[in-house]
Design an enzyme around this catalytic site. Structure first.
Site, PDB file in Angstrom:
ATOM      1  N   ARG A   1       7.329   0.439  13.312  1.00 30.67           N
ATOM      2  CA  ARG A   1       7.354   1.669  12.514  1.00 30.67           C
ATOM      3  C   ARG A   1       6.784   1.423  11.131  1.00 30.67           C
ATOM      4  O   ARG A   1       5.985   2.197  10.619  1.00 30.67           O
ATOM      5  CB  ARG A   1       8.787   2.190  12.413  1.00 30.67           C
ATOM      6  CG  ARG A   1       8.947   3.389  11.492  1.00 30.67           C
ATOM      7  CD  ARG A   1       9.603   2.950  10.191  1.00 30.67           C
ATOM      8  NE  ARG A   1       9.753   4.080   9.284  1.00 30.67           N
ATOM      9  CZ  ARG A   1       9.599   3.980   7.980  1.00 30.67           C
ATOM     10  NH1 ARG A   1       9.299   2.834   7.424  1.00 30.67           N
ATOM     11  NH2 ARG A   1       9.749   5.024   7.214  1.00 30.67           N
TER      12      ARG A   1
ATOM     13  N   HIS B   1       2.920   2.337   6.917  1.00 35.11           N
ATOM     14  CA  HIS B   1       2.305   1.771   5.716  1.00 35.11           C
ATOM     15  C   HIS B   1       0.848   1.365   5.894  1.00 35.11           C
ATOM     16  O   HIS B   1       0.175   1.085   4.913  1.00 35.11           O
ATOM     17  CB  HIS B   1       3.126   0.583   5.226  1.00 35.11           C
ATOM     18  CG  HIS B   1       4.512   0.985   4.826  1.00 35.11           C
ATOM     19  ND1 HIS B   1       4.772   1.816   3.761  1.00 35.11           N
ATOM     20  CD2 HIS B   1       5.711   0.705   5.377  1.00 35.11           C
ATOM     21  CE1 HIS B   1       6.069   2.018   3.665  1.00 35.11           C
ATOM     22  NE2 HIS B   1       6.671   1.366   4.634  1.00 35.11           N
TER      23      HIS B   1
END
Length: 116
Positions: free
Chosen positions: A76, A81
């Protein structure tokens, strides 16, 4: 915003994973890569899975080491990011090799923790 309960978070994981499997059923990797909507939906649902896993209590995660919680959360984090650097081959591999067993494990956890 109040913290969601473990039961709801587990349902979030199961629901998002089930959506990913539904969205990609019958797809080849090339089909997946050609379908921008499906790629976006898959990435978003993996983000939901990771966020929900990150918010589970240690009671759940420690009692269920068969689920690779750290990998789920790490995946995730990479998706969130490093959005423009997503390697969709890795996403596809996760769908094919990791997600079905993970969703089955989550289903068992849900069944064994109901009413607790």
């Amino acid at each position: 915003m109040p913290k969601r309960e473990d039961g709801l978070l587990l349902l979030d994981i199961h629901g998002a994973g089930s959506k990913i499997l539904l969205f990609t059923t019958g797809y080849s990797f090339d089909d997946y890569m050609a379908d921008e909507r499906t790629k976006d939906a898959v990435v978003r649902n993996f983000e939901i899975i990771g966020e929900a896993a990150r918010n589970l209590s240690t009671v759940i995660t420690e009692a269920n080491p068969q689920v690779e919680w750290k990998k789920i959360i790490g995946f995730r984090n990479i998706l969130v990011h490093d959005y423009f650097g997503i390697d969709h081959r890795i996403v596809w591999t996760a769908i094919q090799d990791f997600l079905p067993d993970t969703i089955k494990a989550i289903q068992k956890i849900i069944e064994t923790t109901k009413g607790k």
